[in-house]
Structures are given as C-alpha cells and as structure tokens.
Write a protein that holds these residues in place. Structure first.
Motif, mmCIF file in Angstrom:
data_model
loop_
_atom_site.group_PDB
_atom_site.id
_atom_site.type_symbol
_atom_site.label_atom_id
_atom_site.label_comp_id
_atom_site.label_asym_id
_atom_site.label_seq_id
_atom_site.Cartn_x
_atom_site.Cartn_y
_atom_site.Cartn_z
ATOM 1 N N ARG A 1 -4.005 6.707 -2.248
ATOM 2 C CA ARG A 1 -3.995 5.898 -3.495
ATOM 3 C C ARG A 1 -2.498 5.836 -4.017
ATOM 4 N NH1 ARG A 1 -7.678 6.074 -7.972
ATOM 5 N NH2 ARG A 1 -6.085 7.109 -9.174
ATOM 6 N N PHE A 2 -2.520 4.537 -4.716
ATOM 7 C CA PHE A 2 -1.118 4.225 -5.136
ATOM 8 C C PHE A 2 -0.683 5.295 -6.194
ATOM 9 C CE2 PHE A 2 -1.887 -0.260 -4.264
ATOM 10 C CZ PHE A 2 -0.797 -0.650 -3.392
ATOM 11 N N LYS B 1 0.830 -1.288 -0.013
ATOM 12 C CA LYS B 1 0.181 -0.091 0.032
ATOM 13 C C LYS B 1 0.932 1.286 0.054
ATOM 14 C CE LYS B 1 -0.730 0.108 4.995
ATOM 15 N NZ LYS B 1 -0.478 -1.312 5.649
ATOM 16 N N ASP B 2 0.404 2.319 -0.321
ATOM 17 C CA ASP B 2 1.122 3.449 -0.404
ATOM 18 C C ASP B 2 0.341 4.346 0.596
ATOM 19 O OD1 ASP B 2 2.886 5.527 -1.291
ATOM 20 O OD2 ASP B 2 2.006 5.700 -3.284
ATOM 21 N N SER C 1 -5.304 -0.040 -8.391
ATOM 22 C CA SER C 1 -4.335 -0.652 -7.508
ATOM 23 C C SER C 1 -3.480 -1.893 -8.012
ATOM 24 C CB SER C 1 -4.852 -1.100 -5.974
ATOM 25 O OG SER C 1 -5.444 0.252 -5.423
ATOM 26 N N SER D 1 -2.805 6.378 4.609
ATOM 27 C CA SER D 1 -2.587 5.723 3.411
ATOM 28 C C SER D 1 -3.148 6.560 2.260
ATOM 29 C CB SER D 1 -3.785 4.478 3.461
ATOM 30 O OG SER D 1 -3.086 3.748 4.149
ATOM 31 N N HIS E 1 -4.796 -1.702 -0.123
ATOM 32 C CA HIS E 1 -4.627 -0.341 -0.635
ATOM 33 C C HIS E 1 -5.678 0.415 -0.010
ATOM 34 C CE1 HIS E 1 -7.463 -2.694 -2.865
ATOM 35 N NE2 HIS E 1 -8.234 -1.796 -3.079
ATOM 36 N N LEU F 1 -2.730 -6.751 -1.951
ATOM 37 C CA LEU F 1 -2.789 -5.266 -1.795
ATOM 38 C C LEU F 1 -3.682 -5.030 -0.768
ATOM 39 C CD1 LEU F 1 -3.560 -4.632 -5.651
ATOM 40 C CD2 LEU F 1 -1.473 -4.717 -4.469
#
Length: 280
Positions: free
Chosen positions: A224-225, A214-215, A265, A222, A252, A250
């Motif tokens: 979005r990617f 995850k980003d 993602s 967190s 995400h 994932l």
C-alpha cells in the motif's frame, strides 16, 4: 500550480484475480469507467495482454465502439494502453520472422489505440521482455523502427518501461531516434531495483512521457502507498523542479477492497503531488 491528470490501471476497480495482481477484467470492464469517474480519476489505462487477446474489446471494431461509448457515457476516457501482450510476444529475442510478426501486431495496436481516443502505449521491457544485452537492444530498436511511421500517422506515443538505471534507460530511448519513442517510468519497479527514484529519474526528464506510480519495498513486492520504500517526496519534487507536466497512472497494490484501495491511493498521490508542487 500544475494540475496533473491521474489515471488508474484497468482492473484495479474489479475483483483481484486469484493468481496475480494485474489482468484484463473481461467481465467488469464497462463498470470501471463510471466508478473511476466517481472516485475522481481522470482517465483509464487499458490492458492488452496475451491471454485471450482476441477476446479483448480493443481487438475488434465493435469492441472499440463499445469502449468509446463507455468513455462518452461516463465522461472518462482511455488515455493509454498497457501493452502487456508484448511481454510474451517479444520485440527482441526469438527469430527475425517472429520479431517481424510481433512488430506488425504492435502496428495494429497503435491503430486500435488511436481508434479508442488514447494518446500513448506503454511497452513493458521487463521480466520476460527485458533487453539487458546489446544484441537484444539492437533487435528492439529495429522492431521499433518498423512502427515509427504508424506512430506518426496515428499520432501515438510509445512509452518504454524498463528496470535499468536511468542513464542507461535514457541512452536506449535515444537510440530509437524518434520523438514518439519516450520513457514511461515506474516508481515502484525502480524502487524494487534498489534505485533512489529521485536521482534515477533525472536523466529521463527530457524524455518522460508518463509515470506509473506504485509503492514497493527494495528488492520486494508491492505495498500500500506509504508502506513501501519509494522516495515519493524526493521523486515528485524532482519532477516539479523539472517542470514535468504530463500524466500519472496508479498501478497500486489492492486486495479485497478495490474501491477502498483506489480511493486511498488517489488521495495519497494527490497530496504528495500538491506538496511537491507547492514547494517547487
């Protein structure tokens, strides 16, 4: 080029809970199997958490049969179980009696994990269940040693997720002195700690069981990617150089459009993996 399995965390294909990002989707879990398959995922990571634990299908014989039926009908299995339950029912801290009870619950979960056809359990050691002191780490190792026989019997691997620097992380796993206790690295959480994940993961490469992807922003939440601070090119390149050949999962960020977020993602991660593998 290696073809990695990429899975999705359970609940990411259902409506997001109002008060948190991750929860077991009691009303919609069967539908997630076919949807994940259609989107191109390779497996699901099941959630076992403390709230309503006895209502989780994995906790009953009939429920585990239903999980296997969904996997069979969709063509998409469960490969791992996220044991958030033990963030509340901790394996370190509390009384010796409590720790023994919680280790027995982990032994049960190991057997249930085998029964649904999965191969690993993620044990989160962060936030309420973190083990920052030597005393807590010793208690954790003692709890893990209570279940190593069951891990062998069921052929299940326990992946520890931590938010400590990679060298310390690897040292704790080696203290467990068992080949079925390994690392389950989280790219986003380590980024949020301020680590450069490409360097941080290096000491863990020989111990790496799987990766949560995850980003996140540094010292933040967190995203979005592509909108966070994770060094994905460097991270995936380091794994490719180290011949990592296991799974990615994932976990995400998502909001009002679960299916759209999952599709975005998966595409982001597949492209990043392909670029890293092609350059290795």
């Amino acid at each position: 080029m290696r073809e990695h399995r990429v899975g999705i965390m359970q609940g990411r294909l259902s409506a997001r809970p109002a008060d948190r990002l991750q929860a077991f989707p009691h009303g919609t879990w069967p539908e997630e199997f076919a949807l994940a398959k259609r989107l191109g995922f390779d497996f699901i990571e099941w959630i076992y958490e403390a709230p309503r634990a006895l209502e989780n299908p994995i906790a009953t014989v009939a429920g585990r049969a239903a999980i296997r039926a969904c996997a069979r009908e969709s063509g998409l299995g469960v490969r791992s179980v996220c044991a958030d339950y033990f963030m509340i029912h901790r394996l370190a801290g509390g009384s010796p009696s409590d720790r023994a009870t919680h280790a027995a619950a982990l032994a049960d979960l190991i057997r249930w994990t085998r029964d649904i056809g999965a191969v690993r359990i993620l044990l989160p050691l962060l936030e309420t269940s973190a083990v920052p002191s030597v005393e807590l780490q010793t208690q954790l190792v003692e709890s893990l040693q209570r279940v190593t026989g069951v891990l062998d019997e069921c052929q299940i691997t326990l992946g520890l997720e931590m938010e400590t620097p990679g060298a310390e992380y690897a040292a704790l796993i080696r203290r467990a002195v068992h080949p079925r206790v390994r690392a389950y690295y989280d790219v986003g959480n380590s980024t949020a700690q301020g680590f450069d994940v490409a360097d941080d993961v290096t000491p863990l490469l020989p111990l790496l069981e799987a990766v949560h992807v995850k980003d996140r922003v540094s010292h933040g939440t967190s995203r979005r990617f592509g909108d966070g601070a994770a060094n994905f090119p460097g991270f995936f390149s380091r794994l490719a150089e180290g011949s990592y050949a296991s799974d990615f999962l994932l976990q995400h960020y998502f909001d009002a459009d679960p299916e759209g977020a999952a599709s975005h993602s998966l595409g982001f991660v597949r492209r990043a993996l392909a670029a890293a593998e092609g350059a290795a």
